[in-house]
Design an enzyme around this catalytic site. Structure first.
Site, mmCIF file in Angstrom:
data_model
loop_
_atom_site.group_PDB
_atom_site.id
_atom_site.type_symbol
_atom_site.label_atom_id
_atom_site.label_comp_id
_atom_site.label_asym_id
_atom_site.label_seq_id
_atom_site.Cartn_x
_atom_site.Cartn_y
_atom_site.Cartn_z
ATOM 1 N N ASP A 97 0.852 -1.199 0.000
ATOM 2 C CA ASP A 97 0.000 0.000 0.000
ATOM 3 C C ASP A 97 0.881 1.240 0.000
ATOM 4 O O ASP A 97 1.997 1.220 0.515
ATOM 5 C CB ASP A 97 -0.929 0.034 1.225
ATOM 6 N N ASP A 151 -7.900 -4.675 -3.488
ATOM 7 C CA ASP A 151 -8.999 -3.853 -2.965
ATOM 8 C C ASP A 151 -8.634 -2.387 -3.221
ATOM 9 O O ASP A 151 -9.130 -1.483 -2.541
ATOM 10 C CB ASP A 151 -9.152 -4.118 -1.457
ATOM 11 N N LYS A 195 -11.577 -5.705 -6.670
ATOM 12 C CA LYS A 195 -12.745 -4.826 -6.574
ATOM 13 C C LYS A 195 -12.886 -4.061 -7.883
ATOM 14 O O LYS A 195 -11.890 -3.772 -8.552
ATOM 15 C CB LYS A 195 -12.504 -3.832 -5.441
HETATM 16 C C1 LIG Z 1 -10.359 0.158 0.651
HETATM 17 S S1 LIG Z 1 -8.685 0.357 1.098
HETATM 18 C C2 LIG Z 1 -8.177 -1.308 1.359
HETATM 19 C C3 LIG Z 1 -8.733 -1.933 2.622
HETATM 20 C C4 LIG Z 1 -8.102 -3.289 2.913
HETATM 21 N N1 LIG Z 1 -8.566 -4.290 1.963
HETATM 22 C C5 LIG Z 1 -8.422 -3.747 4.292
HETATM 23 O O1 LIG Z 1 -9.223 -4.675 4.459
HETATM 24 O O2 LIG Z 1 -7.841 -3.206 5.248
HETATM 25 C C6 LIG Z 1 -7.934 0.762 -0.419
HETATM 26 C C7 LIG Z 1 -6.445 1.035 -0.336
HETATM 27 O O3 LIG Z 1 -5.924 1.207 -1.659
HETATM 28 C C8 LIG Z 1 -4.742 1.980 -1.502
HETATM 29 N N2 LIG Z 1 -4.261 2.496 -2.797
HETATM 30 C C9 LIG Z 1 -4.919 3.279 -3.683
HETATM 31 N N3 LIG Z 1 -4.127 3.583 -4.737
HETATM 32 C C10 LIG Z 1 -2.939 2.953 -4.504
HETATM 33 C C11 LIG Z 1 -1.724 2.873 -5.237
HETATM 34 N N4 LIG Z 1 -1.582 3.506 -6.410
HETATM 35 N N5 LIG Z 1 -0.713 2.142 -4.728
HETATM 36 C C12 LIG Z 1 -0.858 1.524 -3.530
HETATM 37 N N6 LIG Z 1 -1.977 1.560 -2.789
HETATM 38 C C13 LIG Z 1 -3.004 2.273 -3.262
HETATM 39 C C14 LIG Z 1 -5.190 3.083 -0.560
HETATM 40 O O4 LIG Z 1 -4.069 3.711 0.033
HETATM 41 C C15 LIG Z 1 -6.073 2.309 0.419
HETATM 42 O O5 LIG Z 1 -5.383 2.007 1.599
#
Ligand SMILES: C[S@@+](CC[C@H](N)C(=O)[O-])C[C@H]1O[C@@H](n2cnc3c(N)ncnc32)[C@H](O)[C@@H]1O
Length: 215
Positions: free
Chosen positions: A87, A129, A169
């Site tokens: 992440d 996700d 997702k």
């Molecule tokens: C809905 S949250 C995930 C929740 C996780 N599945 C959980 O159960 O804890 C989505 C995540 O995608 C990450 N994200 C979005 N764009 C990203 C990128 N380009 N690289 C890495 N992470 C990313 C966000 O920082 C966020 O923490």
């Protein structure tokens, strides 16, 4: 709008959000059972429905913060398995021994090398996700989200083993069918699923792609 009025509106919206959270069944369950996100229940429901994660599996979890899916995956793969979470946001340290977290942006080309270095072998399962920072505009959010899911698929093409499983997702919208087509070209079967833990008004669905044809 003058500043004080704006602040009042912001406070009101924050109070509403917190109230909804407190009233949410899965939010309360996650607190009680020690999961870091209510999303953990979505993964549990998807995993149960499709036999997604098995003991001994190597799992890559893209967009893993705050770590709910990592916790669930860690339990499902057990001592013989391994979970790598990625992440761009920080993830508070986890106690689980079979887990490693990398802080990186999946869109950056160098990230694939960082991930590869931390994997013992090609993965059995890749989860995504990944979510954009939502704007509230469905069309924009849909396009940004499909872009992230497409990045996840490109990672899967490099790091998933033959016959491996991919689950991502996706937000509903005009590009969803095209993305599902891309999955169908690369996997033997693709299923669309909305786990019961998904919020009713949410545009999200989960796509389960089974038996990777490459690898
Ligand atoms: C809905 S949250 C995930 C929740 C996780 N599945 C959980 O159960 O804890 C989505 C995540 O995608 C990450 N994200 C979005 N764009 C990203 C990128 N380009 N690289 C890495 N992470 C990313 C966000 O920082 C966020 O923490």
């Amino acid at each position: 709008m003058e500043i004080r009025k704006k602040q009042k509106l912001k406070d009101f919206l924050t109070r509403q959000k917190n109230r909804h959270r407190r009233d949410d069944h899965y939010y309360r369950l996650a607190k009680r059972e020690g999961y870091r996100s209510r999303s953990a229940y979505k993964l549990l429901q998807i995993a149960e429905r499709f036999d997604l994660i098995r003991p001994g599996d190597v799992v890559l979890d893209l967009g893993c913060s705050p770590g709910g899916w990592v916790q669930v995956s860690s339990q499902l793969v057990g001592d013989q398995g391994y979970v790598l979470g990625v992440d761009k946001r920080p993830v508070e340290e986890l106690r689980e021994k079979n887990v490693k977290i990398i802080s990186a942006d999946v869109k950056k080309p160098e990230t694939i090398e960082l991930i590869t270095k931390e994997l013992p072998r090609k993965t059995d399962v890749i989860l995504s996700d990944l979510s954009p920072d939502v704007t509230g505009n469905w069309q924009i959010d849909h396009l940004k989200q499909i872009e992230l899911a497409t990045f996840a698929l490109s990672v899967a093409e490099k790091l998933l083993k033959h016959n491996g499983r991919f689950m991502t997702k996706a937000f509903q919208g005009e590009k969803l069918d095209q993305f599902i087509e891309e999955l169908r070209e690369r996997f033997s079967s693709v299923r669309i699923f909305r786990p019961p833990a998904t919020r009713k008004r949410s545009a999200e669905v989960y796509l389960f792609a089974n038996r990777f044809l490459g690898g």
